[in-house]
Enzyme design. Sequence first.
Site, PDB file in Angstrom:
ATOM      1  N   LYS A 228      -2.215   6.449 -29.189  1.00  0.00           N
ATOM      2  CA  LYS A 228      -0.931   5.884 -29.564  1.00  0.00           C
ATOM      3  C   LYS A 228      -0.497   6.484 -30.793  1.00  0.00           C
ATOM      4  O   LYS A 228      -1.193   7.005 -31.534  1.00  0.00           O
ATOM      5  CB  LYS A 228      -0.835   4.263 -29.553  1.00  0.00           C
ATOM      6  CG  LYS A 228      -1.066   3.169 -28.292  1.00  0.00           C
ATOM      7  CD  LYS A 228       0.356   3.551 -27.573  1.00  0.00           C
ATOM      8  CE  LYS A 228       0.062   2.866 -26.059  1.00  0.00           C
ATOM      9  NZ  LYS A 228       0.172   1.529 -26.153  1.00  0.00           N
ATOM     10  N   ARG A 263      -7.797   0.662 -21.866  1.00  0.00           N
ATOM     11  CA  ARG A 263      -6.838   1.349 -21.106  1.00  0.00           C
ATOM     12  C   ARG A 263      -6.915   2.792 -21.745  1.00  0.00           C
ATOM     13  O   ARG A 263      -6.507   2.859 -22.941  1.00  0.00           O
ATOM     14  CB  ARG A 263      -5.580   0.848 -20.890  1.00  0.00           C
ATOM     15  CG  ARG A 263      -4.793   1.679 -20.142  1.00  0.00           C
ATOM     16  CD  ARG A 263      -3.397   1.080 -20.077  1.00  0.00           C
ATOM     17  NE  ARG A 263      -2.366   1.677 -19.019  1.00  0.00           N
ATOM     18  CZ  ARG A 263      -1.416   2.509 -19.700  1.00  0.00           C
ATOM     19  NH1 ARG A 263      -1.387   2.962 -20.766  1.00  0.00           N
ATOM     20  NH2 ARG A 263      -0.613   3.180 -18.629  1.00  0.00           N
TER      21      ARG A 263
END
Length: 284
Positions: A228, A263
């Site tokens: 991210k 994840r």
Amino acid sequence: MQLMPLPQRIWQCGQLQLDLSRPHVMGILNVTPDSFSDGGQHNSKDAAVAHALAMMAEGATVIDIGGESTRPGAAAVSVEEELQRVVPVVEALAQYPVAISIDTSEPKVMQAAVAAGAHIWNDVRALTRPQALQTAAALNIPVIIMHMRGEPTTMNNLDQYTDVTQDVMRELSERVQDALDAGVKPEHIMIDPGFGFAKNAKQNLQLLNELYQLNQLGYPMLSALSRKRFIGAALGGAEAQQRAIGSVAGHLLSVQQGACMVRAHDVKATADALKVWQAMQGGV
């Protein structure tokens, strides 16, 4: 940061059982042309299946298939297009001993995916689409409810919080209650704080540091911070492909605070880090 135990819970995924008292790696399988880190790499059936099998060999116990990019500013995808991307891959993977998660907000896509052999509904929009709550209850499968505000096209303008951790907990609680009221079983619910969704870099880091507080909600937790933007910011502006080690660190910190599933794009690195952590806990 406070160390927390993992939940004593079993998730039934078809014939498979996921013991959530041990950390699980959910491998990311984007069958899209435009996902932020790996768009276009696995958007044919054969390429997608090959990548899924490679991630399983590296330690993924869950494969999360997504047919719609939810990166900031991503364009909408029709239900028909999403079905065409997702269902053939589910059908191909259903023969393997792995839990299949579907990253979608569309009830029709989830219904078709479950019919093809999928097990888990991973919804970044927290079952807010029309008929999503009712469909989740009717399918009677595990669901992951993620915190987000707005849509991918608008979420970056919605990062105003009094206290990001407390606000995320409150808003997640409201969505969980809506799911319970619709008939979703409490033992089928997992929560996701939504790293990177309607949160700036500083807020994401605060949320990661205080992730243990989300255990107060009483549900298993997924941490999905792989590659991210805030990981890149913490690394001095690293591009997506250079965020693997930072992502592994963030996921390890998440598991230490009670997240039972992470994840990840970089499955082997993540699985290896978690094996070392488990060995420290006497889990090997």
